[in-house]
Design an enzyme around this catalytic site. Structure first.
Site, PDB file in Angstrom:
ATOM      1  N   LYS A 112       0.836  -1.211   0.000  1.00 22.16           N
ATOM      2  CA  LYS A 112       0.000   0.000   0.000  1.00 22.16           C
ATOM      3  C   LYS A 112       0.866   1.255   0.000  1.00 22.16           C
ATOM      4  O   LYS A 112       0.355   2.352  -0.233  1.00 22.16           O
ATOM      5  CB  LYS A 112      -0.952  -0.011   1.200  1.00 22.16           C
ATOM      6  CG  LYS A 112      -2.111  -0.993   1.054  1.00 22.16           C
ATOM      7  CD  LYS A 112      -3.174  -0.814   2.126  1.00 22.16           C
ATOM      8  CE  LYS A 112      -2.675  -1.141   3.508  1.00 22.16           C
ATOM      9  NZ  LYS A 112      -2.261  -2.559   3.652  1.00 22.16           N
ATOM     10  N   TYR A 143       0.907   3.934   6.850  1.00 24.65           N
ATOM     11  CA  TYR A 143       2.277   3.478   6.603  1.00 24.65           C
ATOM     12  C   TYR A 143       3.247   4.664   6.631  1.00 24.65           C
ATOM     13  O   TYR A 143       4.331   4.591   7.215  1.00 24.65           O
ATOM     14  CB  TYR A 143       2.381   2.803   5.241  1.00 24.65           C
ATOM     15  CG  TYR A 143       1.838   1.406   5.149  1.00 24.65           C
ATOM     16  CD1 TYR A 143       1.303   0.743   6.258  1.00 24.65           C
ATOM     17  CD2 TYR A 143       1.853   0.727   3.943  1.00 24.65           C
ATOM     18  CE1 TYR A 143       0.815  -0.539   6.151  1.00 24.65           C
ATOM     19  CE2 TYR A 143       1.372  -0.575   3.828  1.00 24.65           C
ATOM     20  CZ  TYR A 143       0.844  -1.196   4.930  1.00 24.65           C
ATOM     21  OH  TYR A 143       0.370  -2.473   4.823  1.00 24.65           O
TER      22      TYR A 143
END
Length: 352
Positions: A112, A143
């Site tokens: 991702k 993230y």
């Protein structure tokens, strides 16, 4: 001689659990942190909710940690909530280790990085193969938030770091929310028991395009290597098996393992979350008939996560040249990783 004292954060997950076991076998002293302490052979259990700063400090007090391996996350209703909660968890962890002389910290994120967050999945249109040098996809992404917290704390405290970006991890772990291997094994077992054909649930793009995956032990090996190789410090690395495949072949090979009729890929996706919405009683009957250890299918299969991976409408292939250039050369055939996992699931009576 012991290699170091590791704190594996998220030690009950597919990544953390396999990493913890690997590090023990490799000669580390390993503490396994999770919300509920769970026994792993050779791993010293530590229980704490990282959202509770006080409890985290208490749980980690006086532990002689040299290396942190951060392999956990928590989901919220939207990505803004994901950013806030996951950032707080990491800050609370390192605050609890403020007086510890840390040498290194590793963070596991994933693909991702290049595709965008859960709520904007596929908004990143980075051309394949994905390289670590690609710019971030615009928008919130936990993230990126975790990376920023790690970079800030590592610079302030003077320890080294690595970020690892696997793509769809395959490995043994019960009760994990991101576990395609077990999910497909459960789906195949239900198809076998009910006489249904083994229908690919995803998109035509994923059926036909090249892709790759990550064996949990390949990831564990890379994490140990990066944490102990001075020249690899302060780098992000993609982590995949080293082979590429198309689901149209892999799906048939998985079907052959289970002795199933494999249907052609439908024109439109057939999500597992829809197909399997009423299979609870079917699985309970299977569990009783075959003396399986888990009668609750929701504790084994993560339909939503597998649907997300197999339903994408873009090719996903990760470049691992950087990791090879830095000296990491371990690889794994993805077909073998799947079949070995299925063998273990059968041996441990997870599936019939």
């Amino acid at each position: 001689m012991r290699k170091g004292t590791a704190l594996v954060v998220g030690a009950t997950g597919i990544t953390g659990g396999n990493l913890a076991s690997y590090l023990v076998a490799s000669g580390w002293t390993v503490y396994g942190l999770s919300r509920r302490a769970t026994e792993h052979s050779g791993v010293i259990p530590v229980a704490a909710d990282l959202l509770d700063e006080t409890a985290t400090r208490k749980a980690l007090a006086d532990l002689p940690i040299s290396h942190v391996f951060y392999c956990t996350w928590i989901g919220r209703e939207n990505e803004k909530g994901n950013v806030e909660a996951n950032s707080a968890m990491m800050r609370n962890l390192f605050a609890a280790l403020e007086e510890v002389d840390l040498q290194h910290a590793s963070l596991v994120t994933g693909t991702k990085q290049y595709l965008g967050s859960f709520e904007a999945y596929g908004s990143g249109r980075t051309e394949t193969p994905f390289r670590e040098s690609e710019p971030r996809v615009p928008g919130d992404n936990f993230y990126y938030a975790l990376e920023d917290v790690l970079f800030e704390i590592a610079e302030r405290r003077g320890f080294a770091w690595n970020v690892h970006r696997p793509h769809t991890v395959i490995g043994y772990a019960r009760g994990n929310a991101m576990n395609m291997g077990t999910t497909l094994a459960v789906y195949a077992s239900i198809c076998k028991a009910t006489g249904q054909p083994f229908v690919f649930p995803g998109s035509q793009t994923q059926w036909n395009a090249l892709t790759d995956m990550t064996d949990a032990l390949v990831l564990a090996r890379q994490m140990e290597w990066a944490a102990t190789t001075p020249g690899a410090a302060n780098q992000a690395f993609n982590t995949v098996n080293g082979d590429v495949f198309r689901w149209r072949r892999m799906w048939r090979e998985i079907g052959e393992y289970f002795g199933l009729e494999v249907a052609d890929c439908p024109e439109t996706p057939q999500p597992l979350a829809t197909q399997m919405s009423e299979v609870g009683p079917v699985w309970r009957d299977l569990a009783e008939k075959h003396d399986l250890v888990e009668p609750d299918v929701t504790r084994l299969a993560s339909w939503w996560h597998t649907d997300a991976d197999l339903g994408r409408d873009q090719e996903c292939v990760n470049d691992t040249t950087k990791s090879r250039d830095f000296g990491f050369d371990h690889f794994r055939e993805t077909r073998g990783a799947f079949l070995d996992l299925f063998d273990r699931l059968r041996a441990e009576k997870i599936i019939p």
